[in-house]
Scaffold this motif. Structure first.
Motif, short mmCIF file in Angstrom:
data_model
loop_
_atom_site.label_atom_id
_atom_site.label_comp_id
_atom_site.label_asym_id
_atom_site.label_seq_id
_atom_site.Cartn_x
_atom_site.Cartn_y
_atom_site.Cartn_z
N SER A 28 38.46 36.65 46.10
CA SER A 28 39.44 37.66 46.48
C SER A 28 40.52 36.75 47.83
O SER A 28 42.44 37.39 47.88
CB SER A 28 40.42 38.49 46.32
OG SER A 28 39.41 39.21 47.65
N GLN A 94 43.93 41.35 39.81
CA GLN A 94 43.06 40.41 40.30
C GLN A 94 41.75 42.40 40.90
O GLN A 94 40.93 41.76 40.80
CB GLN A 94 43.43 40.72 41.91
CG GLN A 94 42.69 40.24 43.09
CD GLN A 94 42.42 38.75 42.78
OE1 GLN A 94 42.65 37.94 42.39
NE2 GLN A 94 41.03 38.58 43.48
N PHE A 97 39.49 41.64 38.37
CA PHE A 97 38.37 40.48 38.75
C PHE A 97 38.08 40.95 39.69
O PHE A 97 36.65 40.56 39.27
CB PHE A 97 39.11 39.33 39.12
CG PHE A 97 39.30 38.25 37.85
CD1 PHE A 97 39.77 39.09 36.89
CD2 PHE A 97 40.67 37.47 37.65
CE1 PHE A 97 40.41 37.96 35.78
CE2 PHE A 97 40.67 36.40 37.37
CZ PHE A 97 40.33 37.23 36.01
N THR A 98 37.86 41.79 40.49
CA THR A 98 36.41 42.26 41.43
C THR A 98 35.73 43.32 41.04
O THR A 98 34.39 42.96 41.05
CB THR A 98 37.61 42.98 42.76
OG1 THR A 98 38.04 42.54 43.22
CG2 THR A 98 36.48 43.14 43.65
N LEU A 100 34.94 43.58 37.79
CA LEU A 100 34.30 42.09 36.56
C LEU A 100 32.72 41.22 37.29
O LEU A 100 31.85 41.30 37.33
CB LEU A 100 35.08 41.09 36.83
CG LEU A 100 35.49 41.58 34.75
CD1 LEU A 100 36.39 39.92 34.23
CD2 LEU A 100 34.54 41.95 33.40
N SER A 101 33.27 41.20 38.97
CA SER A 101 32.41 40.12 39.37
C SER A 101 30.79 40.85 40.04
O SER A 101 30.12 40.61 39.93
CB SER A 101 33.33 40.20 41.10
OG SER A 101 34.58 39.04 40.96
N GLU A 161 42.49 36.55 28.03
CA GLU A 161 41.77 37.77 28.12
C GLU A 161 41.76 38.24 26.71
O GLU A 161 39.97 39.27 27.24
CB GLU A 161 42.31 38.69 29.50
CG GLU A 161 41.57 39.38 29.80
CD GLU A 161 42.21 40.06 30.65
OE1 GLU A 161 41.85 41.13 31.63
OE2 GLU A 161 43.62 39.74 31.34
#
Length: 176
Positions: A28, A94, A97-98, A100-101, A161
């Protein structure tokens, strides 16, 4: 999100601070750069809380390196954060997404799907960057080329998405 990133990367393997910072930057950093002034106090808080432990190993040069690793309490904390993310971790792209990581670290596909459903519900709620009379403004109604562009890009991204979320949830449900 910094603490989630620290715990998530350390769940995968022990790392020294520099390598941890590089991984967080890769995830990120282009949007939210990570400074030493934020990273190292966060690590210190996690060490003090018993979630991360550190030990010293000889470095490749002359200086020794501190290696960070996740404790069992840290693993439990990571799983709790993944099971029950804060609302902003669902609604902010964002931050999502973190999340999801590291969602793969949750062992139960039903719990993974529950997190994805929360994002799905959020995306299904009509929204816009701009509102008129309390209603979201659509790209076709935007007053200029640039706002139209913003809204069209957001719509296209949201559509893709939503498609991925539906596919991922179906795949996770098949595992149960």
């Amino acid at each position: 999100m910094l603490e989630l990133s620290i715990l998530g990367f350390l769940c995968e393997e022990p790392l020294h601070g520099y390598e941890l910072k590089a991984r967080i930057q890769g995830l990120s950093g282009h949007i939210r750069p990570v400074s030493d002034g934020a990273l190292y106090p966060a690590i210190a808080r996690l060490v003090k809380a018993g979630l991360v432990e550190q030990h010293t190993e000889p470095g490749s040069g002359a200086a020794p390196r501190r290696i960070l690793s996740l404790t069992e309490a840290g693993r439990a904390d990571l799983l709790a954060r993944l099971r029950h993310p804060k609302e902003v971790e669902i609604t902010d792209g964002q931050r999502f997404f973190t999340l999801l990581s590291f969602l793969r670290h949750l062992p139960d596909p039903a719990e993974q799907a529950a997190v994805l459903r929360r994002r799905q519900v959020f995306l299904d709620t009509p929204a816009s960057f701009f509102y008129r009379d309390g209603e979201p403004v659509r790209a076709e109604e935007a007053p200029d080329l640039f706002r139209q562009g913003m809204l069209r890009i957001a719509r296209a991204t949201g559509t893709e998405e939503k498609r991925w979320l539906a596919e991922a949830i179906a795949a996770l449900e098949e595992r149960n």
